[in-house]
Design an enzyme around this catalytic site. Structure first.
Site, PDB file in Angstrom:
ATOM      1  N   GLU A   1      -8.914 -44.951  99.931  1.00  9.09           N
ATOM      2  CA  GLU A   1      -7.722 -45.304 100.019  1.00  9.09           C
ATOM      3  C   GLU A   1      -7.864 -45.852 101.790  1.00  9.09           C
ATOM      4  OE1 GLU A   1      -8.331 -42.056  99.476  1.00  9.09           O
ATOM      5  OE2 GLU A   1      -6.893 -41.856  97.728  1.00  9.09           O
TER       6      GLU A   1
ATOM      7  N   ASP B   1      -1.794 -39.274  86.085  1.00  6.44           N
ATOM      8  CA  ASP B   1      -1.547 -37.697  86.180  1.00  6.44           C
ATOM      9  C   ASP B   1      -0.331 -37.432  87.256  1.00  6.44           C
ATOM     10  OD1 ASP B   1      -3.428 -38.373  88.195  1.00  6.44           O
ATOM     11  OD2 ASP B   1      -4.334 -36.297  87.815  1.00  6.44           O
TER      12      ASP B   1
HETATM   13  C1  UGA Z   1      -7.585 -38.155  94.056  1.00  5.43           C
HETATM   14  C2  UGA Z   1      -6.784 -39.207  94.399  1.00  5.43           C
HETATM   15  O1  UGA Z   1      -5.297 -38.881  94.162  1.00  5.43           O
HETATM   16  C3  UGA Z   1      -7.057 -40.240  93.537  1.00  5.43           C
HETATM   17  O2  UGA Z   1      -6.298 -41.472  93.694  1.00  5.43           O
HETATM   18  C4  UGA Z   1      -8.706 -40.825  93.811  1.00  5.43           C
HETATM   19  O3  UGA Z   1      -9.109 -41.665  93.259  1.00  5.43           O
HETATM   20  C5  UGA Z   1      -9.372 -39.508  93.582  1.00  5.43           C
HETATM   21  O4  UGA Z   1      -9.017 -38.255  94.349  1.00  5.43           O
HETATM   22  C6  UGA Z   1     -10.753 -39.896  93.962  1.00  5.43           C
HETATM   23  O5  UGA Z   1     -10.933 -40.135  95.438  1.00  5.43           O
HETATM   24  O6  UGA Z   1     -11.803 -39.582  93.452  1.00  5.43           O
HETATM   25  P1  UGA Z   1      -7.524 -36.699  91.865  1.00  5.43           P
HETATM   26  O7  UGA Z   1      -6.501 -36.177  91.289  1.00  5.43           O
HETATM   27  O8  UGA Z   1      -8.472 -35.850  92.264  1.00  5.43           O
HETATM   28  O9  UGA Z   1      -7.087 -37.911  92.564  1.00  5.43           O
HETATM   29  O10 UGA Z   1      -8.246 -37.638  90.677  1.00  5.43           O
HETATM   30  P2  UGA Z   1      -7.824 -37.967  88.855  1.00  5.43           P
HETATM   31  O11 UGA Z   1      -6.421 -37.865  88.813  1.00  5.43           O
HETATM   32  O12 UGA Z   1      -8.854 -37.235  88.336  1.00  5.43           O
HETATM   33  O13 UGA Z   1      -8.452 -39.626  89.048  1.00  5.43           O
HETATM   34  C7  UGA Z   1      -7.736 -40.477  89.787  1.00  5.43           C
HETATM   35  C8  UGA Z   1      -7.454 -41.693  88.785  1.00  5.43           C
HETATM   36  O14 UGA Z   1      -8.609 -42.238  88.090  1.00  5.43           O
HETATM   37  C9  UGA Z   1      -6.368 -41.114  87.501  1.00  5.43           C
HETATM   38  O15 UGA Z   1      -5.552 -42.330  87.190  1.00  5.43           O
HETATM   39  C10 UGA Z   1      -7.629 -41.124  86.306  1.00  5.43           C
HETATM   40  O16 UGA Z   1      -7.117 -41.390  85.017  1.00  5.43           O
HETATM   41  C11 UGA Z   1      -8.484 -42.271  86.609  1.00  5.43           C
HETATM   42  N1  UGA Z   1      -9.979 -41.587  86.383  1.00  5.43           N
HETATM   43  C12 UGA Z   1     -10.427 -40.548  86.701  1.00  5.43           C
HETATM   44  C13 UGA Z   1     -10.864 -42.657  85.758  1.00  5.43           C
HETATM   45  O17 UGA Z   1     -10.342 -43.839  85.550  1.00  5.43           O
HETATM   46  N2  UGA Z   1     -12.026 -42.462  85.257  1.00  5.43           N
HETATM   47  C14 UGA Z   1     -12.601 -41.145  85.597  1.00  5.43           C
HETATM   48  O18 UGA Z   1     -13.714 -40.951  85.227  1.00  5.43           O
HETATM   49  C15 UGA Z   1     -11.941 -40.108  86.212  1.00  5.43           C
HETATM   50 MN    MN Z   2      -4.888 -36.877  89.932  1.00  2.00          MN
END
Ligand code: UGA
Ligand code: MN
Length: 301
Positions: free
Chosen positions: A241, A158
């Site tokens: 990270e 995203d």
């Molecule tokens: C922030 C950070 O930018 C992420 O890199 C980190 O993984 C996350 O916090 C965390 O620490 O949990 P954020 O924008 O809040 O990210 O999270 P998302 O964009 O919803 O998810 C990060 C990535 O994991 C995305 O590529 C999403 O597609 C993936 N994701 C999310 C999954 O594969 N499974 C899930 O259940 C949720």
């Molecule tokens: Mn994100």
């Protein structure tokens, strides 16, 4: 006497021609070796990069099924399509890979690896659980088994990426770092650079982190990954990270600041607004003989 002198002259001539030939061959071999050495694959300023082999960038993207997935993944796919020498590793957070993601990957024409991994049951109800951990780990496992040279970058589905970022991280020797826009309360997360060296992090969430960076804010050379075979991403929310970079036994001194000494933003932590959930129930029966049925069939696939 004349014959001996003539004979000597001919031998000397042959030796001279052979030495010139050997010098040329040795020079060519040195050039070939220089280009084959993965440590030496960084194009020099002004050189035509199209004829030099460039290290491949391995982009790991965790993704999961949701309303906004195709919009996010299409935007990312069509960004990555502009980048040469890139291999996209997409790991779905699911029991099995999906047809829609497979078709999207095929449409890009990029070299790709399509994997899946789920969160083990014992972690599912954990409160402070990071997102995309186990699928990123699966991508790392695949890299460890299959690839030895190149650069690793985690690109969440995203975020928004300027393609200049990829050309810059390609020359990462150990680990490179750079600012990420639209992060938390400060609206930015950046390494602090003094005299060309990373001395700390400007980030709204310090919380004891040695590396206060976002997942989009660093890239790592695969040599570092292979030198630390146990290094993994921890599960604790907000420490993914920091934990990963610590596990790779990196120090602040190892970090290479990119994006013009961390004065530019080449990646943004964008979040796609969540819309309503499409459902066939929203189509009235009088419209069952229209395109709407086919449209919903496609978006609910
Ligand atoms: C922030 C950070 O930018 C992420 O890199 C980190 O993984 C996350 O916090 C965390 O620490 O949990 P954020 O924008 O809040 O990210 O999270 P998302 O964009 O919803 O998810 C990060 C990535 O994991 C995305 O590529 C999403 O597609 C993936 N994701 C999310 C999954 O594969 N499974 C899930 O259940 C949720
Ligand atoms: Mn994100």
């Amino acid at each position: 006497m004349v014959r001996v002198t003539l004979y000597r002259g001919v031998v000397l001539m042959i030796i001279l021609v052979e030495s010139v030939y050997l010098t040329v061959v040795l020079r060519q071999l040195a050039l070939v070796e220089e280009h084959c050495d993965p440590d030496n694959q960084h194009p020099h300023k002004g050189e035509d990069t199209r004829i030099l082999p460039q290290p491949t960038i391995y982009v790991i993207t965790p993704t999961y099924r949701r309303n906004t997935q195709m919009a996010d993944m299409t935007r990312l796919a069509q960004t990555l399509m502009h980048v040469p020498n890139l291999h996209w590793i997409v790991v779905e957070d699911a029991e099995r890979t999906s047809q829609v993601v497979e078709e999207l990957l095929e449409r890009t024409g990029l070299p790709f690896t399509h994997l899946c991994a789920t969160t083990p049951d014992e972690y599912k109800n954990q409160k402070l659980m990071g997102r995309g951990v186990f699928n990123r780990r699966e991508g790392i496992r695949w890299l460890r088994e299959n690839v030895f040279h190149g650069v690793l970058y985690f690109a969440d589905d995203d975020n928004s990426y300027d393609i200049r970022l990829f050309q810059q991280i390609r020359t990462t020797k150990k680990a490179s770092v750079f600012p990420v826009g639209m992060i938390l309360s400060l609206g930015i997360s950046s390494p602090i650079v003094r005299d060309g060296k990373v001395v700390g992090f400007h980030d709204g969430f310090q919380a004891g982190r040695k590396f206060a960076v976002d997942m989009a804010g660093f890239a790592v050379n695969l040599r570092v990954l292979h030198a630390n075979p146990q290094a993994t991403i921890p599960t604790r929310l907000s420490y993914l990270e920091d934990g990963f970079l610590r596990n790779l036994r990196l120090e602040l001194d190892d970090l290479e600041p990119l994006a013009s000494g961390c004065t530019q933003v080449l990646v943004w932590h964008t979040k796609t607004h969540k819309p309503g959930t499409p459902s066939l129930e929203h189509v009235t029966h009088t419209d069952f003989d229209t395109n709407l049925v086919g449209l919903y069939r496609n978006i609910l696939r």
